[in-house]
Every structure is written in C-alpha cells, then in structure tokens.
Enzyme design. Structure first.
Site, PDB file in Angstrom:
ATOM      1  N   GLY A   1      -1.889   1.450  -4.659  1.00  0.00           N
ATOM      2  CA  GLY A   1      -3.146   0.837  -4.248  1.00  0.00           C
ATOM      3  C   GLY A   1      -4.337   1.637  -4.696  1.00  0.00           C
ATOM      4  O   GLY A   1      -4.378   2.858  -4.502  1.00  0.00           O
TER       5      GLY A   1
ATOM      6  N   TYR B   1       9.296  -3.139 -10.359  1.00  0.00           N
ATOM      7  CA  TYR B   1       7.931  -2.869 -10.798  1.00  0.00           C
ATOM      8  C   TYR B   1       7.166  -1.876  -9.932  1.00  0.00           C
ATOM      9  O   TYR B   1       6.496  -0.991 -10.439  1.00  0.00           O
ATOM     10  CB  TYR B   1       7.150  -4.195 -10.851  1.00  0.00           C
ATOM     11  CG  TYR B   1       5.660  -4.024 -11.034  1.00  0.00           C
ATOM     12  CD1 TYR B   1       5.115  -3.830 -12.300  1.00  0.00           C
ATOM     13  CD2 TYR B   1       4.799  -4.043  -9.938  1.00  0.00           C
ATOM     14  CE1 TYR B   1       3.750  -3.655 -12.472  1.00  0.00           C
ATOM     15  CE2 TYR B   1       3.429  -3.863 -10.105  1.00  0.00           C
ATOM     16  CZ  TYR B   1       2.914  -3.669 -11.369  1.00  0.00           C
ATOM     17  OH  TYR B   1       1.575  -3.496 -11.522  1.00  0.00           O
TER      18      TYR B   1
ATOM     19  N   CYS C   1       0.850  -1.187   0.000  1.00  0.00           N
ATOM     20  CA  CYS C   1       0.000   0.000   0.000  1.00  0.00           C
ATOM     21  C   CYS C   1       0.885   1.236   0.000  1.00  0.00           C
ATOM     22  O   CYS C   1       2.110   1.135  -0.001  1.00  0.00           O
ATOM     23  CB  CYS C   1      -0.861   0.001   1.257  1.00  0.00           C
ATOM     24  SG  CYS C   1      -1.755  -1.543   1.478  1.00  0.00           S
TER      25      CYS C   1
ATOM     26  N   ASN D   1       1.697  -0.521   5.631  1.00  0.00           N
ATOM     27  CA  ASN D   1       2.095  -1.121   4.353  1.00  0.00           C
ATOM     28  C   ASN D   1       2.987  -2.320   4.644  1.00  0.00           C
ATOM     29  O   ASN D   1       3.998  -2.172   5.325  1.00  0.00           O
ATOM     30  CB  ASN D   1       2.841  -0.055   3.534  1.00  0.00           C
ATOM     31  CG  ASN D   1       3.490  -0.589   2.269  1.00  0.00           C
ATOM     32  OD1 ASN D   1       4.426   0.005   1.769  1.00  0.00           O
ATOM     33  ND2 ASN D   1       3.009  -1.695   1.739  1.00  0.00           N
ATOM     34  N   GLY D   2       2.612  -3.493   4.128  1.00  0.00           N
ATOM     35  CA  GLY D   2       3.407  -4.708   4.347  1.00  0.00           C
ATOM     36  C   GLY D   2       2.534  -5.828   4.879  1.00  0.00           C
ATOM     37  O   GLY D   2       1.370  -5.606   5.181  1.00  0.00           O
TER      38      GLY D   2
HETATM   39  P1  AMP Z   1       1.247 -12.096 -15.641  1.00  0.00           P
HETATM   40  O1  AMP Z   1       0.305 -11.741 -16.729  1.00  0.00           O
HETATM   41  O2  AMP Z   1       0.531 -12.808 -14.507  1.00  0.00           O
HETATM   42  O3  AMP Z   1       2.455 -12.833 -16.086  1.00  0.00           O
HETATM   43  O4  AMP Z   1       1.746 -10.723 -14.980  1.00  0.00           O
HETATM   44  C1  AMP Z   1       2.823 -10.026 -15.534  1.00  0.00           C
HETATM   45  C2  AMP Z   1       2.482  -8.568 -15.690  1.00  0.00           C
HETATM   46  O5  AMP Z   1       1.971  -8.059 -14.455  1.00  0.00           O
HETATM   47  C3  AMP Z   1       3.699  -7.745 -16.033  1.00  0.00           C
HETATM   48  O6  AMP Z   1       3.364  -6.974 -17.171  1.00  0.00           O
HETATM   49  C4  AMP Z   1       3.984  -6.862 -14.828  1.00  0.00           C
HETATM   50  O7  AMP Z   1       4.253  -5.523 -15.201  1.00  0.00           O
HETATM   51  C5  AMP Z   1       2.716  -6.930 -14.021  1.00  0.00           C
HETATM   52  N1  AMP Z   1       2.963  -7.159 -12.578  1.00  0.00           N
HETATM   53  C6  AMP Z   1       4.014  -7.698 -11.971  1.00  0.00           C
HETATM   54  N2  AMP Z   1       3.839  -7.756 -10.629  1.00  0.00           N
HETATM   55  C7  AMP Z   1       2.629  -7.236 -10.373  1.00  0.00           C
HETATM   56  C8  AMP Z   1       1.862  -7.004  -9.180  1.00  0.00           C
HETATM   57  N3  AMP Z   1       2.327  -7.312  -7.975  1.00  0.00           N
HETATM   58  N4  AMP Z   1       0.635  -6.436  -9.313  1.00  0.00           N
HETATM   59  C9  AMP Z   1       0.144  -6.116 -10.528  1.00  0.00           C
HETATM   60  N5  AMP Z   1       0.812  -6.316 -11.687  1.00  0.00           N
HETATM   61  C10 AMP Z   1       2.039  -6.866 -11.625  1.00  0.00           C
END
Ligand code: AMP
Length: 466
Positions: A30, A244, A4, A104-105
């Site tokens: 978030g 990310y 968050c 957050n966590g």
């Molecule tokens: P996936 O489609 O499940 O392989 O998710 C990969 C995509 O989700 C990538 O384009 C990342 O930028 C994004 N991503 C990675 N980690 C997260 C996260 N914790 N929450 C939302 N999106 C994510």
C-alpha cells in the site's frame, strides 16, 4: 480497507523506528498512506500521512513516537475514499483508555454493521471498516478489554488481519478463514507481528509461525497468550498473495513465494509450450514465473521490458494518455533484443487486459515478430470482496470474454493461462484450502450485500456530501 500492510512490536526501546523499517518492507502492500501509533505505557502517540513511508516519516516525527510498543500500517484502499481520515492506524479515546487499530482486509458485513451502529447513535469520522471495529469495542458490555475485542471480532464477517495497541497490550488477530497473511516473529527477545515475513528480514527478526486463522494473540508484560475467536475455522489464505500481492522474498505458510511463482511458470510451460526465441517477464511481478517458464522450456530468459522505478504523478493531458502513455511511462522495450524474435511474454495476471494489450503493441513496435502471452494464473472471472483491488465483474476481461476473444482483443499471436489445477499444484494445495473465489466465484464467506462494493460506495458517497 483493502490489501494493506500491518506491523507491530512490543517491548523494544526502538519500537517506532523498527515499525518504520517494517513498513518500508511492506510498502508494496500500500502506497496511499502510512501511519504509526506508539505507546509508552500511559499515552498513545500517533502520526500518519498520505503517500509512501519515506515521505510521511522523518527523524523529527519519529522521535515523537515514544515508547517501547508500536503498530504501523500502509494503506492500499479498496473501500473508503482516499483521504487522511481513512489513513491508519485509527486511534480513539474510550472511557477506560485509548486504543488504536490497524487493519488489512475487507469486512463484508460492514454496511449492515455500520447502519446498525449509526441507528444506535454512533458517529463515524472515516469511511473505513476499521472504525466499525472500534465502535463495536467501545459499545461492548464486557468490562475486560480482551473480552470486548473478542466480542467485537465475533460480529465481523469477511477478511481481517489486525493489530491493536492500547496502553499496555499489543493484540493481533486473524479472521477464521485466514484470508490475509499475518505472522509472528521475535527479535532481541521481544515479539513482532507483520503481514509478511520480508518485514522480519528487514528488521532482523526471526520468524516463529503464522497467526492461525481465527486466532487472537495478546502480547503484554505478562508474556504471550493465544485464544480462538471462533471454534470453527478454515484455511482460506488468498491464493492471489502467492500470484501477485506478496513480495517474492516472503514466505507464506512456510513456503517461499519466489519458488512457488517459479513453479507456476514451470507448470505453465508444461501445459502451454510454444516455439519461441526468448522468454521475457513483465517486470517485476512476473520475474519469477518467467524464469520458471524459461527453465522448463529451455528457451533463453531475457529482460525485454525495462520498468521505470520513478513513476509518480504525471501531468499529461487525457488525450496524450490515450496513446499508451501509461504503459510507456512504466515500461520500455529493449529494441535490439526483440528485433525479428518470437517472444514469449509472461505476466502474472490479466485483470482488465489493458496492460497486456499495451505491452504487446509495444513489443511489436520494437520489432518482435511474434508475441505469445503466457499468464501464470487462471482467468480472473470474479471480483474480490476480501481485500484485493479488483474492479467490478463487468470490467474483468475474463468475466464475459473467452480466452480466444481476449487473445484477439489484446493482439497476441497466442494467449494461454495457467490452469486452476496447475496453480493448485504449484502452491501445493487442494480445493477448499485457499480462497480461489476470483477464479471460480466460490466465495468462502457469502457476500451479504449483493455486490458488496456497490453498497459500500453508497455509504461513501453519502459521507462525501457532508
Ligand atoms: P490489467 O491491465 O487491468 O489487465 O492488469 C493486469 C496487470 O496488473 C498485471 O500486470 C498484474 O501484475 C497487475 N495486477 C494484478 N492485480 C493487481 C492489483 N490488485 N493491484 C495492482 N496491480 C495488479
């Protein structure tokens, strides 16, 4: 509570408006709910709601958040159900006054702490970890509030970056591993705290320093005081914040997230070159890494995928959704640019592999001749228990499949990931200095409940029954 965003300010006539602006800057951390608690020195005022900051707050409800101290929160849930009760900050009235917390966590011993508190008669109103902290404080035998908070924090295991507000103090703390970011700044002569430095830029504050792992800082009319929660601390900031989660215009540990992501792209190009005509990012999260890849490889950078910024809830039948609907509503490819081209597409991570396979399919439909996927992080093989929203291990593409198998599943001409050493080099770190558990399974804080998420789910489903 998940990954968050938190914000706090002490001693400013516009405290709640500045907190509102700070939350805007932290919105990417978030979008599920947002809230602010303010204090005028004798009363705590509270407003929270579901959805994005812009939908939750308006002139009228902000005006009611009186006082010169405020804390705020945007929620991205990884534990606890999505409802208004779990929205933060959570405010409670104790014997000696009111107290609010924003967190957050993820607390990894939340399940056992909660059981212990419940067996002692505690009644919980939410399924979030943060309420556990408030119960621990309320049951503390320490008469001094600061001591009570220290005692409560010493019982927690896992990840927390926190802000507390009572009638006359703002207290901020970071767990002894420093999993989630938290920084201290100053504006107009008063102190501000935020998850990320981009919130300081937004409100016009100057960055002073990061809150140290295991540090608690008390801000009051007497000034600022720092103390340690634990003697033994380590530095295990989550490396995924660099990959990310954090905004590229933020600095973590004094380092630019933008430049670090660019370095990841450069090293990826060195490690895994390919003959191609254009390099494109999966916008927006891999823009910097793709730019780095393009610069290092000398292959022109283009925006081959355009992302819609207006995705809300959709009302589409599940059957239609199966035809790549989710990917198509989020991204579209630029047809003329791709026609007959050998394309390198850079993404920051593969979780389940669904985004990559849909994007590759789209690029081919739009005329790309070859599609090479380059990922600016190593394969994610383990779930996160400290706040990043990763699915269970078996859903992670790389937990049971080799790179070759994923390459064939997503339909890429080639798939390469950044090596772990390459990632460390880009971040300027070495083993043991950041949490890299999602790539190695080496959890800096042991997960007491085997598969902690499942254990928490049991608590949650029990609560849903009531
Ligand atoms: P996936 O489609 O499940 O392989 O998710 C990969 C995509 O989700 C990538 O384009 C990342 O930028 C994004 N991503 C990675 N980690 C997260 C996260 N914790 N929450 C939302 N999106 C994510």
């Amino acid at each position: 509570m998940g990954d968050c965003g938190i914000f706090g300010i002490y001693g400013h006539s516009e405290a709640s408006v500045i907190t509102y602006m700070g939350l805007y800057a932290l919105q990417h951390r978030g979008q599920e709910s947002a809230g602010i608690v303010s204090s005028d020195g004798s009363i705590l005022y509270h407003y929270k709601g579901m959805g994005e900051v812009r939908f939750v707050f308006n002139e009228e409800n902000l005006r009611k958040l009186k006082g010169s101290r405020a804390i705020g929160h945007v929620r991205y849930s990884t534990t606890g159900t999505s409802n208004i009760y779990n929205a933060q900050p959570i405010k409670v009235d104790l014997l000696d006054g009111s107290l609010a917390v924003a967190h957050n966590g993820n607390i990894v011993n939340a399940y056992s702490l909660r059981r212990e508190l419940e067996s002692g008669g505690a009644i919980f109103h939410t399924t979030s970890d943060s309420e556990i902290i408030l119960h621990l404080i309320s049951r503390s035998k320490d008469r001094d509030r600061v001591e009570a908070i220290l005692t409560a924090l010493r019982k927690l295991e896992g990840a927390y970056s926190l802000v507390y507000l009572d009638e006359d103090r703002l207290i901020t703390a970071r767990d002894p591993c420093g999993f989630r970011p938290l920084c201290l700044g100053r504006m107009d002569g008063v102190f501000v705290v935020a998850s990320e430095t981009c919130a300081f830029d937004m409100v016009g504050a100057e960055y002073i320093r990061d809150i140290k792992p295991g540090e608690m800082v008390v801000i009051s009319k007497d000034g600022i005081e720092s103390m340690m929660i634990h003697k033994s601390v380590s530095n295990n900031l989550c490396i995924f914040e660099y990959i990310y989660f954090s905004r590229p215009d933020s600095c973590l540990e004094g380092k630019s997230v933008y430049q670090t992501r660019k370095k990841m792209g450069r090293i990826l190009a060195e490690e895994s070159p390919v003959d191609a005509d254009i390099v494109i990012p999966v916008p927006d999260s891999s823009n910097c890494a793709a730019l780095g890849y393009a610069e290092e490889s000398g292959i022109p950078f283009e925006f081959g995928l355009i992302r819609s910024h207006y995705i809300g809830r959709t009302f589409i039948e599940p059957e239609q959704k199966t035809r790549d609907f989710d990917a198509r509503i989020k991204y579209n490819a630029v047809r003329n640019l791709l026609d007959g081209k050998r394309v390198v597409v850079v993404d920051d991570s593969i979780v389940r592999g669904t985004t990559s396979s849909k994007i590759i399919n789209m690029l081919r439909r739009m005329g790309a001749d070859e599609v090479h996927l380059r990922v600016s992080s190593p394969p994610i093989t383990h779930s996160c228990f400290y706040g990043i929203d990763t699915p269970t291990r078996k859903e992670l593409a790389a937990s049971s499949s080799s790179v070759e198998e994923i390459e064939s599943f997503i339909g890429a001409d080639s798939l390469r990931y950044l090596s772990l050493d390459g990632l460390m080099k880009a971040v300027g770190t070495k083993r043991g200095k950041h949490c890299i558990a999602c790539f190695t399974g080496d959890y800096p804080v042991p997960i007491p409940e085997e598969a902690g998420k499942e254990a928490l789910e049991k608590v949650i489903s029990r609560i849903r029954l009531f």
